[in-house]
Design a protein around this motif. Structure first.
Motif, PDB file in Angstrom:
ATOM      1  N   THR A  41       0.843  -1.192   0.000  1.00  0.00           N
ATOM      2  CA  THR A  41       0.000   0.000   0.000  1.00  0.00           C
ATOM      3  C   THR A  41       0.879   1.243   0.000  1.00  0.00           C
ATOM      4  O   THR A  41       2.037   1.219   0.404  1.00  0.00           O
ATOM      5  CB  THR A  41      -0.910   0.047   1.249  1.00  0.00           C
ATOM      6  N   ARG A  42       0.272   2.318  -0.473  1.00  0.00           N
ATOM      7  CA  ARG A  42       0.939   3.612  -0.464  1.00  0.00           C
ATOM      8  C   ARG A  42      -0.093   4.680  -0.112  1.00  0.00           C
ATOM      9  O   ARG A  42      -1.237   4.643  -0.577  1.00  0.00           O
ATOM     10  CB  ARG A  42       1.523   3.922  -1.842  1.00  0.00           C
ATOM     11  N   SER A  43       0.331   5.636   0.691  1.00  0.00           N
ATOM     12  CA  SER A  43      -0.445   6.826   0.981  1.00  0.00           C
ATOM     13  C   SER A  43       0.485   8.021   0.765  1.00  0.00           C
ATOM     14  O   SER A  43       1.684   7.834   0.524  1.00  0.00           O
ATOM     15  CB  SER A  43      -0.955   6.788   2.428  1.00  0.00           C
ATOM     16  N   PRO A  44      -0.036   9.252   0.851  1.00  0.00           N
ATOM     17  CA  PRO A  44       0.870  10.394   0.696  1.00  0.00           C
ATOM     18  C   PRO A  44       2.002  10.410   1.727  1.00  0.00           C
ATOM     19  O   PRO A  44       3.034  11.041   1.491  1.00  0.00           O
ATOM     20  CB  PRO A  44      -0.065  11.589   0.884  1.00  0.00           C
ATOM     21  N   ARG A  45       1.825   9.699   2.823  1.00  0.00           N
ATOM     22  CA  ARG A  45       2.850   9.713   3.877  1.00  0.00           C
ATOM     23  C   ARG A  45       3.896   8.623   3.727  1.00  0.00           C
ATOM     24  O   ARG A  45       5.076   8.833   4.022  1.00  0.00           O
ATOM     25  CB  ARG A  45       2.181   9.579   5.254  1.00  0.00           C
ATOM     26  N   ALA A  46       3.487   7.446   3.301  1.00  0.00           N
ATOM     27  CA  ALA A  46       4.442   6.328   3.265  1.00  0.00           C
ATOM     28  C   ALA A  46       3.939   5.213   2.368  1.00  0.00           C
ATOM     29  O   ALA A  46       2.739   5.113   2.064  1.00  0.00           O
ATOM     30  CB  ALA A  46       4.666   5.788   4.671  1.00  0.00           C
ATOM     31  N   ALA A  47       4.882   4.349   1.949  1.00  0.00           N
ATOM     32  CA  ALA A  47       4.560   3.128   1.198  1.00  0.00           C
ATOM     33  C   ALA A  47       5.015   1.945   2.028  1.00  0.00           C
ATOM     34  O   ALA A  47       6.077   1.993   2.664  1.00  0.00           O
ATOM     35  CB  ALA A  47       5.252   3.142  -0.157  1.00  0.00           C
ATOM     36  N   ARG A  48       4.209   0.880   2.026  1.00  0.00           N
ATOM     37  CA  ARG A  48       4.518  -0.259   2.893  1.00  0.00           C
ATOM     38  C   ARG A  48       4.258  -1.585   2.176  1.00  0.00           C
ATOM     39  O   ARG A  48       3.313  -1.707   1.402  1.00  0.00           O
ATOM     40  CB  ARG A  48       3.690  -0.213   4.181  1.00  0.00           C
ATOM     41  N   LEU A  49       5.110  -2.542   2.466  1.00  0.00           N
ATOM     42  CA  LEU A  49       4.923  -3.928   2.054  1.00  0.00           C
ATOM     43  C   LEU A  49       4.409  -4.680   3.269  1.00  0.00           C
ATOM     44  O   LEU A  49       4.991  -4.580   4.368  1.00  0.00           O
ATOM     45  CB  LEU A  49       6.256  -4.516   1.587  1.00  0.00           C
ATOM     46  N   HIS A  50       3.322  -5.414   3.113  1.00  0.00           N
ATOM     47  CA  HIS A  50       2.671  -6.043   4.263  1.00  0.00           C
ATOM     48  C   HIS A  50       3.065  -7.511   4.379  1.00  0.00           C
ATOM     49  O   HIS A  50       2.833  -8.308   3.469  1.00  0.00           O
ATOM     50  CB  HIS A  50       1.155  -5.894   4.141  1.00  0.00           C
ATOM     51  N   HIS A  51       3.657  -7.861   5.507  1.00  0.00           N
ATOM     52  CA  HIS A  51       4.038  -9.230   5.832  1.00  0.00           C
ATOM     53  C   HIS A  51       3.132  -9.742   6.952  1.00  0.00           C
ATOM     54  O   HIS A  51       2.532  -8.949   7.693  1.00  0.00           O
ATOM     55  CB  HIS A  51       5.492  -9.288   6.311  1.00  0.00           C
ATOM     56  N   PRO A  52       3.028 -11.060   7.124  1.00  0.00           N
ATOM     57  CA  PRO A  52       2.272 -11.588   8.269  1.00  0.00           C
ATOM     58  C   PRO A  52       2.803 -11.070   9.605  1.00  0.00           C
ATOM     59  O   PRO A  52       2.045 -10.905  10.561  1.00  0.00           O
ATOM     60  CB  PRO A  52       2.465 -13.104   8.148  1.00  0.00           C
ATOM     61  N   SER A  53       4.103 -10.789   9.661  1.00  0.00           N
ATOM     62  CA  SER A  53       4.702 -10.311  10.900  1.00  0.00           C
ATOM     63  C   SER A  53       4.550  -8.809  11.105  1.00  0.00           C
ATOM     64  O   SER A  53       4.840  -8.291  12.189  1.00  0.00           O
ATOM     65  CB  SER A  53       6.199 -10.661  10.932  1.00  0.00           C
ATOM     66  N   GLY A  54       4.103  -8.104  10.060  1.00  0.00           N
ATOM     67  CA  GLY A  54       3.931  -6.661  10.186  1.00  0.00           C
ATOM     68  C   GLY A  54       4.375  -5.933   8.933  1.00  0.00           C
ATOM     69  O   GLY A  54       5.036  -6.502   8.060  1.00  0.00           O
ATOM     70  N   PRO A  55       4.035  -4.625   8.826  1.00  0.00           N
ATOM     71  CA  PRO A  55       4.371  -3.874   7.617  1.00  0.00           C
ATOM     72  C   PRO A  55       5.849  -3.478   7.564  1.00  0.00           C
ATOM     73  O   PRO A  55       6.479  -3.243   8.591  1.00  0.00           O
ATOM     74  CB  PRO A  55       3.475  -2.638   7.725  1.00  0.00           C
ATOM     75  N   GLU A  56       6.374  -3.431   6.346  1.00  0.00           N
ATOM     76  CA  GLU A  56       7.754  -2.994   6.096  1.00  0.00           C
ATOM     77  C   GLU A  56       7.695  -1.721   5.254  1.00  0.00           C
ATOM     78  O   GLU A  56       7.089  -1.693   4.188  1.00  0.00           O
ATOM     79  CB  GLU A  56       8.525  -4.078   5.354  1.00  0.00           C
ATOM     80  N   LYS A  57       8.332  -0.653   5.729  1.00  0.00           N
ATOM     81  CA  LYS A  57       8.309   0.610   5.004  1.00  0.00           C
ATOM     82  C   LYS A  57       9.176   0.526   3.756  1.00  0.00           C
ATOM     83  O   LYS A  57      10.277  -0.024   3.783  1.00  0.00           O
ATOM     84  CB  LYS A  57       8.797   1.746   5.900  1.00  0.00           C
ATOM     85  N   LEU A  58       8.665   1.069   2.646  1.00  0.00           N
ATOM     86  CA  LEU A  58       9.382   1.059   1.382  1.00  0.00           C
ATOM     87  C   LEU A  58       9.833   2.475   1.032  1.00  0.00           C
ATOM     88  O   LEU A  58       9.117   3.442   1.281  1.00  0.00           O
ATOM     89  CB  LEU A  58       8.484   0.524   0.259  1.00  0.00           C
ATOM     90  N   ASP A  59      11.007   2.576   0.460  1.00  0.00           N
ATOM     91  CA  ASP A  59      11.563   3.868   0.086  1.00  0.00           C
ATOM     92  C   ASP A  59      11.335   4.097  -1.408  1.00  0.00           C
ATOM     93  O   ASP A  59      12.117   3.671  -2.245  1.00  0.00           O
ATOM     94  CB  ASP A  59      13.056   3.923   0.407  1.00  0.00           C
ATOM     95  N   VAL A  60      10.222   4.751  -1.766  1.00  0.00           N
ATOM     96  CA  VAL A  60       9.906   5.058  -3.161  1.00  0.00           C
ATOM     97  C   VAL A  60       9.407   6.492  -3.246  1.00  0.00           C
ATOM     98  O   VAL A  60       8.745   6.982  -2.326  1.00  0.00           O
ATOM     99  CB  VAL A  60       8.837   4.097  -3.730  1.00  0.00           C
ATOM    100  N   ASP A  61       9.741   7.168  -4.354  1.00  0.00           N
ATOM    101  CA  ASP A  61       9.242   8.527  -4.512  1.00  0.00           C
ATOM    102  C   ASP A  61       7.871   8.491  -5.181  1.00  0.00           C
ATOM    103  O   ASP A  61       7.438   7.455  -5.691  1.00  0.00           O
ATOM    104  CB  ASP A  61      10.219   9.385  -5.325  1.00  0.00           C
ATOM    105  N   ASN A  62       7.179   9.634  -5.166  1.00  0.00           N
ATOM    106  CA  ASN A  62       5.786   9.643  -5.622  1.00  0.00           C
ATOM    107  C   ASN A  62       5.633   9.688  -7.138  1.00  0.00           C
ATOM    108  O   ASN A  62       4.515   9.785  -7.646  1.00  0.00           O
ATOM    109  CB  ASN A  62       5.017  10.798  -4.982  1.00  0.00           C
ATOM    110  N   LEU A  63       6.739   9.609  -7.873  1.00  0.00           N
ATOM    111  CA  LEU A  63       6.666   9.517  -9.326  1.00  0.00           C
ATOM    112  C   LEU A  63       6.853   8.083  -9.818  1.00  0.00           C
ATOM    113  O   LEU A  63       6.800   7.836 -11.027  1.00  0.00           O
ATOM    114  CB  LEU A  63       7.725  10.420  -9.975  1.00  0.00           C
ATOM    115  N   ARG A  64       7.070   7.158  -8.905  1.00  0.00           N
ATOM    116  CA  ARG A  64       7.308   5.762  -9.259  1.00  0.00           C
ATOM    117  C   ARG A  64       6.281   4.873  -8.585  1.00  0.00           C
ATOM    118  O   ARG A  64       6.012   5.001  -7.389  1.00  0.00           O
ATOM    119  CB  ARG A  64       8.710   5.330  -8.830  1.00  0.00           C
TER     120      ARG A  64
END
Length: 223
Positions: free
Chosen positions: A125-148
């Protein structure tokens, strides 16, 4: 197989949801929105590719234009700043919200929100604040800019097969619009996508590769 489409704020598609079958025929008068529906899918395809600009849209047969030309603008209705697009099959879903200001527009559209789901559960998922990859153990923050977009990154991580198949089918989408000068070979196809070209410029070569000679073609042609 893609089963459902939903588009909000794209050209004449203020809020449209469609259930699809194996064969879908779109019928309507000129200017009723048939091409807009096809181009909305092309916009999603560019988003899954990871970058939405004139080049990525034209490669999919979508007419380029200023952001104002992509946004719903009915009389007495405020123009929606963002365009929401969603495509789903039996198990997976991809949703994206794209934004580009009407005043001082950018060359590429920004990804405001994005979601990839499997069986109703979030994968990324992505919102204006952050992008995250969701694992069973919890979300992992992803480092992506808003043009990609998230889809290329997610596909590189070998997602679940159902997710990968949906993203691949969306990314491969293109609008095939045969145009007589290109079919005759008198004008070069400006979009020479393999194997046919988006305007039919490669049709003759594609038929030739099938191994059909001229007498066979003549016999198979309607009278």
């Amino acid at each position: 197989m893609i089963r459902r489409l939903r588009f909000q704020g794209f050209k004449s598609l203020a809020d449209v949801e469609l259930e699809l079958g194996q064969l879908n025929v779109i019928v309507g008068a000129n200017g009723s929105g048939k091409t807009n529906l096809l181009e909305a899918i092309g916009l999603v395809s560019a988003a899954v590719f990871g970058h939405v600009d004139d080049e990525s849209l034209m490669r999919r047969g979508v007419r380029p234009g200023l952001p104002a030309l992509y946004k719903t603008a009915f009389k007495a209705t405020p123009i929606r700043r963002a365009i929401t697009l969603e495509i789903a099959d039996e198990r997976a879903l991809y949703r994206v919200v794209l934004d580009n200001p009407i005043k001082n527009p950018d060359a590429a559209w920004r990804f405001r929100n994005e979601a990839v789901e499997l069986d109703g559960a979030p994968i990324a998922t992505r919102s204006p604040r952050a992008a995250r990859l969701h694992h069973p153990s919890g979300p992992e923050k992803l480092d992506v800019d808003n043009l990609r977009g998230l889809a290329p990154l997610l596909r590189a991580m070998s997602p679940a097969r159902a997710v990968g198949e949906l993203l691949e089918s969306i990314e491969r989408y293109a609008i095939y619009t045969p145009f007589t000068p290109m079919l005759r070979g008198t004008t070069a196809d400006p979009n020479p996508a393999q194997p046919l070209g988006l305007m039919g410029g490669g049709l003759a070569d594609a038929v030739r590769e099938l191994g059909l000679d001229e007498p066979q073609l003549a016999r198979s042609s309607p009278s």
